[in-house]
Write an enzyme that holds these catalytic residues in place. Structure first.
Site, PDB file in Angstrom:
ATOM      1  N   CYS A 113       0.813  -1.230   0.000  1.00 26.93           N
ATOM      2  CA  CYS A 113       0.000   0.000   0.000  1.00 26.93           C
ATOM      3  C   CYS A 113       0.842   1.274   0.000  1.00 26.93           C
ATOM      4  CB  CYS A 113      -0.950  -0.002   1.188  1.00 26.93           C
ATOM      5  SG  CYS A 113      -2.115  -1.370   1.121  1.00 26.93           S
ATOM      6  N   HIS A 255      -3.403   7.124   2.785  1.00 26.81           N
ATOM      7  CA  HIS A 255      -3.734   5.839   2.162  1.00 26.81           C
ATOM      8  C   HIS A 255      -5.077   5.344   2.678  1.00 26.81           C
ATOM      9  CE1 HIS A 255      -3.963   1.790   0.939  1.00 26.81           C
ATOM     10  NE2 HIS A 255      -3.779   1.312   2.157  1.00 26.81           N
ATOM     11  N   ASN A 285     -10.218  -0.012  -0.299  1.00 23.95           N
ATOM     12  CA  ASN A 285      -8.755   0.053  -0.242  1.00 23.95           C
ATOM     13  C   ASN A 285      -8.194  -0.554  -1.529  1.00 23.95           C
ATOM     14  OD1 ASN A 285      -6.028  -0.376   0.230  1.00 23.95           O
ATOM     15  ND2 ASN A 285      -6.294  -1.087   2.336  1.00 23.95           N
TER      16      ASN A 285
HETATM   17  N1  COA Z   1     -18.320  -8.410   9.143  1.00 26.72           N
HETATM   18  C1  COA Z   1     -18.832  -8.693  10.365  1.00 26.72           C
HETATM   19  N2  COA Z   1     -18.062  -8.952  11.433  1.00 26.72           N
HETATM   20  C2  COA Z   1     -16.731  -8.916  11.273  1.00 26.72           C
HETATM   21  C3  COA Z   1     -16.147  -8.636  10.018  1.00 26.72           C
HETATM   22  C4  COA Z   1     -17.000  -8.379   8.938  1.00 26.72           C
HETATM   23  N3  COA Z   1     -16.552  -8.088   7.697  1.00 26.72           N
HETATM   24  N4  COA Z   1     -14.794  -8.670  10.158  1.00 26.72           N
HETATM   25  C5  COA Z   1     -14.540  -8.960  11.438  1.00 26.72           C
HETATM   26  N5  COA Z   1     -15.713  -9.125  12.110  1.00 26.72           N
HETATM   27  C6  COA Z   1     -15.909  -9.431  13.516  1.00 26.72           C
HETATM   28  C7  COA Z   1     -14.734 -10.171  14.140  1.00 26.72           C
HETATM   29  O1  COA Z   1     -14.835 -11.560  13.934  1.00 26.72           O
HETATM   30  C8  COA Z   1     -14.892  -9.802  15.599  1.00 26.72           C
HETATM   31  O2  COA Z   1     -15.879 -10.604  16.173  1.00 26.72           O
HETATM   32  P1  COA Z   1     -15.718 -11.114  17.697  1.00 26.72           P
HETATM   33  O3  COA Z   1     -15.712  -9.858  18.531  1.00 26.72           O
HETATM   34  O4  COA Z   1     -16.909 -11.961  17.889  1.00 26.72           O
HETATM   35  O5  COA Z   1     -14.418 -11.854  17.752  1.00 26.72           O
HETATM   36  C9  COA Z   1     -15.438  -8.376  15.552  1.00 26.72           C
HETATM   37  O6  COA Z   1     -15.985  -8.196  14.235  1.00 26.72           O
HETATM   38  C10 COA Z   1     -14.373  -7.326  15.787  1.00 26.72           C
HETATM   39  O7  COA Z   1     -13.215  -7.695  15.054  1.00 26.72           O
HETATM   40  P2  COA Z   1     -11.978  -6.741  14.931  1.00 26.72           P
HETATM   41  O8  COA Z   1     -10.907  -7.464  14.199  1.00 26.72           O
HETATM   42  O9  COA Z   1     -11.651  -6.157  16.269  1.00 26.72           O
HETATM   43  O10 COA Z   1     -12.588  -5.602  14.015  1.00 26.72           O
HETATM   44  P3  COA Z   1     -11.947  -4.236  13.655  1.00 26.72           P
HETATM   45  O11 COA Z   1     -12.796  -3.162  14.134  1.00 26.72           O
HETATM   46  O12 COA Z   1     -10.488  -4.204  13.991  1.00 26.72           O
HETATM   47  O13 COA Z   1     -12.085  -4.243  12.064  1.00 26.72           O
HETATM   48  C11 COA Z   1     -10.649  -4.492  10.171  1.00 26.72           C
HETATM   49  C12 COA Z   1     -11.404  -5.214  11.292  1.00 26.72           C
HETATM   50  C13 COA Z   1      -9.918  -5.511   9.343  1.00 26.72           C
HETATM   51  C14 COA Z   1     -11.680  -3.762   9.322  1.00 26.72           C
HETATM   52  C15 COA Z   1      -9.682  -3.482  10.829  1.00 26.72           C
HETATM   53  O14 COA Z   1      -8.892  -4.132  11.799  1.00 26.72           O
HETATM   54  C16 COA Z   1      -8.745  -2.823   9.844  1.00 26.72           C
HETATM   55  O15 COA Z   1      -9.176  -2.017   9.054  1.00 26.72           O
HETATM   56  N6  COA Z   1      -7.443  -3.108   9.949  1.00 26.72           N
HETATM   57  C17 COA Z   1      -6.416  -2.449   9.189  1.00 26.72           C
HETATM   58  C18 COA Z   1      -6.557  -2.518   7.708  1.00 26.72           C
HETATM   59  C19 COA Z   1      -5.403  -1.815   7.113  1.00 26.72           C
HETATM   60  O16 COA Z   1      -5.118  -0.702   7.471  1.00 26.72           O
HETATM   61  N7  COA Z   1      -4.647  -2.415   6.255  1.00 26.72           N
HETATM   62  C20 COA Z   1      -3.316  -1.895   6.068  1.00 26.72           C
HETATM   63  C21 COA Z   1      -2.979  -1.219   5.029  1.00 26.72           C
HETATM   64  S1  COA Z   1      -3.359  -2.093   3.609  1.00 26.72           S
END
Ligand code: COA
Length: 357
Positions: A113, A255, A285
């Protein structure tokens, strides 16, 4: 007057198919529109049809940048991508050839990215060294070809697209001047964003099955915190290098990973929402293509005056990061649709088929 690489052309390309959150649910992904919107800010992303490649998107965006700059060719072509058409050779030489630039030096650059920022720094250094008078920098990705359609953490975030800029040698007072860069990496985090199989460490021949190891993987929660901290720190570094205060920054383009990440970075820097620009909500993204797509979208809306101080920052796999202090370009963006090439490839669906070849 100090010399600088200057953006004089902007191009963008998106595939024709817009995939809404509801569409992902209809396709069988265990998620909901409400979750995706509230946790990422994304409403839709674009996806290539079988037969359309990263190279096809790159050609379309590159044509836009050339047209926008009023140019027919460039001294050098750089393609920032993590989703090349093939593992070997690089996609950039074919891209150059398809643009009528056979004989022109061309290479791929893979910084996930952060690819656009890394490539912009390389292009700028090459232009400043006087090796070439112009560089066509394209950032193109088709993450739909590497994301596991059943992985709800990545399938909801990533989309396909391409952006391109045309760079020439000018000076720091010109609108579109790339004034300072900050780049960094931390390979101890290389497992946080990865495709486990298919490289020399684990050739495909060794990993049949599990098929899942061929897909892109991200440890989202860990990446989240590091992305916020590192984009804020890198932004501060590049502003210090340029001698600019955050208050003097008229436009901030980060980004486009997740709206909550972007809001946190802007918050840490003290940059108000009306100075933050991008189109994450519509395109998701798009990895390396994210920054030039955001630049083109913002420029199409005339949202920032040419010459205004602008801060770009990115974070991604590697781990890598980078920031640019620049001035807003005068170029009007040109958008083209990709022309697909016929192929027999089928895209994966959720659940994936059991075929392993
Ligand atoms: N739909 C519904 N539920 C989801 C889900 C989805 N698409 N993805 C994850 N969940 C659930 C998880 O299983 C978890 O459930 P649990 O509490 O029962 O275990 C809950 O939602 C919270 O998960 P979490 O991983 O804490 O969510 P989050 O708020 O961190 O969001 C991302 C997940 C991936 C969207 C987030 O972590 C993110 O954007 N990360 C960085 C991405 C990024 O910057 N990439 C780098 C550059 S490319």
């Amino acid at each position: 007057m100090s010399a600088a690489a200057v953006i004089t052309g902007l191009g963008a390309a998106l595939p024709p198919d817009r995939i809404t959150n509801e569409q992902l649910v209809r396709e069988g992904l265990d998620t909901s529109d409400a979750w995706i919107r509230s946790r990422t800010g994304i409403r839709s992303r674009y996806r290539v049809r079988p037969g359309t490649t990263t190279g096809d998107l790159a050609v379309a965006a590159a044509r836009g940048a050339l047209e926008s700059a009023g140019a027919y060719d460039a001294g050098l072509v750089i393609l920032a991508t993590t989703t090349p058409d093939r593992r070997c050779p690089a996609t950039a030489p074919e891209l150059a050839a398809r643009l009528g630039m056979t004989g022109t030096p061309a290479f791929d650059l893979a910084a996930v990215c952060s690819g656009f920022v890394y490539a912009a720094a390389v292009a700028s250094a090459i232009l400043m060294a006087g090796a070439y008078d112009s560089v066509l920098l394209v950032a193109a990705e088709t993450y739909s070809t590497i994301v596991d359609p059943c992985d709800r953490e990545t399938a909801v975030i990533f989309g396909d697209g391409a952006g391109a800029v045309y760079l020439t040698r000018g000076n720091r007072r010109d609108p579109g001047a790339l004034v300072h860069f900050d780049l960094g990496s931390d390979g101890t985090g290389s497992d946080l964003i990865t495709i486990p199989a298919g490289g020399s460490g684990r050739p495909y021949a060794d990993v049949l099955p599990p098929r899942q190891d061929r897909y892109f993987r991200m440890r989202g929660r860990e990446v989240y915190g590091r992305a916020v901290r590192q984009m804020a720190a890198s932004s501060r570094t590049v502003l210090d290098l340029a001698g600019w205060s955050t208050d003097s920054v008229a436009a901030f383009v980060a980004h486009q990973a997740n709206q909550r990440i972007l809001d946190s970075v802007a918050d840490r820097l003290g940059i108000a929402a009306d100075r933050c620009h991008g189109n994450l909500r519509d395109v998701g993204n798009t990895a390396a293509a994210s920054l030039p797509l955001a630049l083109a979208d913002t420029a199409a809306r005339d949202a920032v005056p040419p010459g205004a101080r602008t801060l770009l920052t990115a974070f991604g796999g590697g781990l890598t990061w980078g920031s640019v202090a620049m001035t807003w370009p005068r170029a009007k963006p040109v958008r083209h649709a990709p022309e697909p090439r016929p192929t027999h490839k089928e895209t994966d669906s959720c659940p994936p088929s059991t075929t392993t070849s």
